[in-house]
Design a protein around this motif. Structure first.
Motif, PDB file in Angstrom:
ATOM      1  N   ILE A  79       0.813  -1.215   0.000  1.00  0.00           N
ATOM      2  CA  ILE A  79       0.000   0.000   0.000  1.00  0.00           C
ATOM      3  C   ILE A  79       0.851   1.271   0.000  1.00  0.00           C
ATOM      4  O   ILE A  79       0.346   2.367   0.189  1.00  0.00           O
ATOM      5  N   ASN A  89       1.750   6.260   2.122  1.00  0.00           N
ATOM      6  CA  ASN A  89       0.917   5.121   2.512  1.00  0.00           C
ATOM      7  C   ASN A  89      -0.513   5.434   2.121  1.00  0.00           C
ATOM      8  O   ASN A  89      -1.126   6.358   2.655  1.00  0.00           O
ATOM      9  N   ASP A  91      -4.426   5.441   1.728  1.00  0.00           N
ATOM     10  CA  ASP A  91      -5.565   5.248   2.615  1.00  0.00           C
ATOM     11  C   ASP A  91      -6.377   4.042   2.159  1.00  0.00           C
ATOM     12  O   ASP A  91      -6.453   3.746   0.963  1.00  0.00           O
ATOM     13  N   SER A  92      -7.004   3.362   3.091  1.00  0.00           N
ATOM     14  CA  SER A  92      -7.768   2.155   2.767  1.00  0.00           C
ATOM     15  C   SER A  92      -8.889   2.424   1.768  1.00  0.00           C
ATOM     16  O   SER A  92      -9.286   1.532   1.032  1.00  0.00           O
ATOM     17  N   THR A  93      -9.375   3.653   1.705  1.00  0.00           N
ATOM     18  CA  THR A  93     -10.445   3.988   0.756  1.00  0.00           C
ATOM     19  C   THR A  93      -9.943   4.085  -0.676  1.00  0.00           C
ATOM     20  O   THR A  93     -10.738   4.086  -1.608  1.00  0.00           O
ATOM     21  N   VAL A  95      -7.096   2.142  -1.886  1.00  0.00           N
ATOM     22  CA  VAL A  95      -6.200   1.024  -2.187  1.00  0.00           C
ATOM     23  C   VAL A  95      -6.462   0.427  -3.573  1.00  0.00           C
ATOM     24  O   VAL A  95      -5.523   0.032  -4.264  1.00  0.00           O
ATOM     25  N   GLU A 127      -2.327   8.413   5.085  1.00  0.00           N
ATOM     26  CA  GLU A 127      -3.698   8.672   4.652  1.00  0.00           C
ATOM     27  C   GLU A 127      -3.762   9.264   3.241  1.00  0.00           C
ATOM     28  O   GLU A 127      -4.588  10.122   2.952  1.00  0.00           O
TER      29      GLU A 127
END
Length: 132
Positions: A79, A89, A91-93, A95, A127
């Motif tokens: 990521i 890095n 953000d998970s939104t 990926v 983020e």
């Protein structure tokens, strides 16, 4: 003050502090760095140069700020998308967008500058969202 009143006061303070901590951890709105207007809009070369010239001044300027960075991707690892010595890095939104990125692509990412690793000379951005 008698013992009973003191214990009630301590109990009331404990409940108040516990309630605040619960709110802070579970209900406080979190910062959405990707949706903010970036405080700084820079190229990866400019940002890297500022940290190499004077780390203390650069940290004071950029730390905990939303930064929009444009640059050439040098590496994609899990990521983390690297723009030279800047580790972003994702953000998970965001990926899912990583799969379309490869080394050599020019991209824009926005994230929160969280630190600088002196040993590795690496700027750390968290983020991150891809702004292509």
């Amino acid at each position: 003050m008698n013992k009973k009143k003191f214990l009630l006061l301590v109990l009331a303070m404990g409940i108040a502090v516990g309630s605040w901590a619960t709110w802070y951890v579970f209900f406080k709105p979190h910062r959405n760095v990707g949706a903010e207007k970036a405080k700084y809009d820079v190229t990866s070369t400019t940002l890297s140069g500022e940290f190499k010239t004077d780390t203390a001044i650069a940290l004071k300027k950029y730390i905990n700020q939303a930064v929009l960075i444009e640059g050439k991707v040098t590496n994609v690892d899990g990521i983390t998308v690297s723009l030279n010595n800047i580790a972003c890095n994702i953000d998970s939104t965001d990926v899912a967008k990583i799969s379309g990125i490869k080394a050599g692509d020019n991209i824009k990412v926005q994230g929160l500058l969280v630190g600088y690793n002196d040993l590795m000379e690496e700027v750390n951005i968290a983020e991150c969202v891809i702004k292509k």
